[in-house]
Design a protein around this motif. Structure first.
Motif, PDB file in Angstrom:
ATOM      1  N   UNK A   7       0.462  -1.264  -0.051  1.00  0.00           N
ATOM      2  CA  UNK A   7      -0.171   0.056   0.215  1.00  0.00           C
ATOM      3  C   UNK A   7       0.869   1.605  -0.324  1.00  0.00           C
ATOM      4  N   UNK A   8       2.064   1.335   0.341  1.00  0.00           N
ATOM      5  CA  UNK A   8       2.928   2.228   0.213  1.00  0.00           C
ATOM      6  C   UNK A   8       4.505   2.022   0.165  1.00  0.00           C
ATOM      7  N   UNK A   9       5.430   2.405  -0.547  1.00  0.00           N
ATOM      8  CA  UNK A   9       6.577   2.209  -0.841  1.00  0.00           C
ATOM      9  C   UNK A   9       7.629   3.639  -0.248  1.00  0.00           C
ATOM     10  N   UNK A  10       8.865   3.631   0.113  1.00  0.00           N
ATOM     11  CA  UNK A  10      10.414   4.340   0.054  1.00  0.00           C
ATOM     12  C   UNK A  10      11.205   4.216   0.152  1.00  0.00           C
ATOM     13  N   UNK A  11      12.282   4.391  -1.041  1.00  0.00           N
ATOM     14  CA  UNK A  11      13.195   4.435  -0.531  1.00  0.00           C
ATOM     15  C   UNK A  11      14.738   4.892  -1.030  1.00  0.00           C
ATOM     16  N   UNK A  12      15.931   5.044  -0.287  1.00  0.00           N
ATOM     17  CA  UNK A  12      16.794   5.914   0.090  1.00  0.00           C
ATOM     18  C   UNK A  12      17.942   5.661  -0.233  1.00  0.00           C
ATOM     19  N   UNK A  13      18.738   5.748  -0.259  1.00  0.00           N
ATOM     20  CA  UNK A  13      20.503   5.635  -1.092  1.00  0.00           C
ATOM     21  C   UNK A  13      21.378   6.946  -0.199  1.00  0.00           C
ATOM     22  N   UNK A  14      22.168   6.706   0.546  1.00  0.00           N
ATOM     23  CA  UNK A  14      22.673   7.569   1.285  1.00  0.00           C
ATOM     24  C   UNK A  14      21.875   7.769   2.581  1.00  0.00           C
ATOM     25  N   UNK A 189       2.543  -3.523   3.874  1.00  0.00           N
ATOM     26  CA  UNK A 189       2.072  -4.750   3.204  1.00  0.00           C
ATOM     27  C   UNK A 189       0.607  -4.769   4.364  1.00  0.00           C
ATOM     28  N   UNK A 190      -0.325  -5.467   3.508  1.00  0.00           N
ATOM     29  CA  UNK A 190      -1.787  -5.978   4.369  1.00  0.00           C
ATOM     30  C   UNK A 190      -2.210  -6.694   4.226  1.00  0.00           C
ATOM     31  N   UNK A 191      -2.477  -8.019   4.700  1.00  0.00           N
ATOM     32  CA  UNK A 191      -3.270  -9.087   4.343  1.00  0.00           C
ATOM     33  C   UNK A 191      -4.804  -8.852   3.696  1.00  0.00           C
ATOM     34  N   UNK A 192      -5.190  -7.197   3.081  1.00  0.00           N
ATOM     35  CA  UNK A 192      -6.691  -6.984   2.181  1.00  0.00           C
ATOM     36  C   UNK A 192      -6.578  -5.442   1.695  1.00  0.00           C
ATOM     37  N   UNK A 193      -6.488  -5.969  -0.105  1.00  0.00           N
ATOM     38  CA  UNK A 193      -6.383  -4.072  -0.400  1.00  0.00           C
ATOM     39  C   UNK A 193      -7.145  -3.295   0.765  1.00  0.00           C
ATOM     40  N   UNK A 194      -6.407  -2.158  -0.102  1.00  0.00           N
ATOM     41  CA  UNK A 194      -7.673  -0.665   1.384  1.00  0.00           C
ATOM     42  C   UNK A 194      -7.777  -0.342  -0.381  1.00  0.00           C
ATOM     43  N   UNK A 195      -7.946   1.702   0.057  1.00  0.00           N
ATOM     44  CA  UNK A 195      -8.718   1.566  -0.716  1.00  0.00           C
ATOM     45  C   UNK A 195      -7.153   2.356  -1.620  1.00  0.00           C
ATOM     46  N   UNK A 196      -5.733   2.161  -0.816  1.00  0.00           N
ATOM     47  CA  UNK A 196      -4.955   3.401  -0.913  1.00  0.00           C
ATOM     48  C   UNK A 196      -3.667   1.934  -1.678  1.00  0.00           C
ATOM     49  N   UNK A 197      -4.511   0.722  -2.082  1.00  0.00           N
ATOM     50  CA  UNK A 197      -3.356  -0.491  -2.793  1.00  0.00           C
ATOM     51  C   UNK A 197      -2.728  -0.108  -3.311  1.00  0.00           C
TER      52      UNK A 197
END
Length: 260
Positions: A7-14, A189-197
């Motif tokens: 439902x959401x993610x983010x990454x950073x190098x540095x 992560x979620x076990x069921x979809x949401x409106x943000x999936x």
């Protein structure tokens, strides 16, 4: 049926900068925080915001943290104080930062989590192990959603020696010639979809293999961080993908497609 949903993610190098936290927290609250914890916290703030979760509200979200070798900077500082000042005068601050679960504690406190929390410190296996743990949280009904946070430090010995002897370090390091960098990532992560999936993960496996690993990478980070960064890159493309990574006698496989 999907294994789980992202439902959401983010990454950073540095490294995260103080101004990066302005939408989420006061910079003065971060002054004594370890670098790898700051990086994980920033990615977690951003992933939770994308998933529509209130970072300031109490929640029963599960937390699965991958730290690999932990905070190597604090570990080295702590060992230096033992050498310089003896056991009795060693730095308690450096010791606290060197403990693997200190990042999990920091995230739980700042994000107001009360769900299950597990830290995985298994070097290359850490990210795959953290995903597996979060999937178990969801499958057992321990929480409705879970945060997987990955954060890795730079190994100062490897950063000094590997560029001079890349062939020697090639079997165990990504991009042994450098450059070396800290890296972090976070996934809701979620076990069921949401409106943000955003994505449905249709296949996830973590198993043994005899295949030789590939050490190709644009920047030298741990295998755990490399896998997390690559999955974030694939998620950002918004297309169905199959990610496969081989490392240290193991194989991680993740297949996902956009959720409509």
């Amino acid at each position: 049926m999907a294994e789980f949903y992202i439902n959401g993610f983010s990454a950073l190098t540095g490294d995260a900068r103080p101004e990066d936290f302005l939408p989420f927290a006061e910079a003065r609250r971060l002054r004594r925080m370890e670098g790898i914890a700051k990086n994980a916290l920033l990615c977690s703030f951003r992933a939770m915001s994308a998933a529509g979760l209130d970072v300031n509200a109490p929640k029963n979200t599960g937390l699965s943290v991958a730290v690999g070798a932990g905070s190597l900077e604090s570990t080295c500082k702590f060992m230096d104080t033992i050498i310089d000042d003896g056991d009795e005068l060693s730095s308690p601050t450096a010791f606290a930062g060197s403990v693997h679960n200190s990042t999990g504690l920091t995230l739980s406190a700042f994000l107001h989590f009360s769900g299950p929390c597990v830290t995985t410190g298994q070097f290359d296996f850490s990210f795959a192990g953290a995903l597996l743990t979060a999937r178990q949280f969801l499958a057992r009904g321990m929480c409705a959603d879970a945060l997987v946070a990955v954060t890795e430090d730079v190994n100062p010995a490897a950063a000094a020696l590997a560029p001079r002897h890349p062939a020697l370090f090639a079997p165990v390091l990504r991009a042994p010639a450098g450059p070396f960098a800290r890296a972090a990532a976070a996934f809701i992560l979620s076990s069921r979809p949401t409106d943000k999936t955003l994505f449905a993960v249709s296949r996830f496996s973590f198993s043994r293999t005899e295949e030789a690993p590939s050490c190709a990478a644009p920047v030298s980070v741990s295998t755990a961080a490399h896998g997390a960064l690559e999955i974030c890159r694939l998620l950002s493309a918004g297309q169905p993908f199959a990610f496969r990574d081989v490392f240290a006698g193991a194989e991680l496989l993740v297949e996902a497609e956009p959720y409509a």
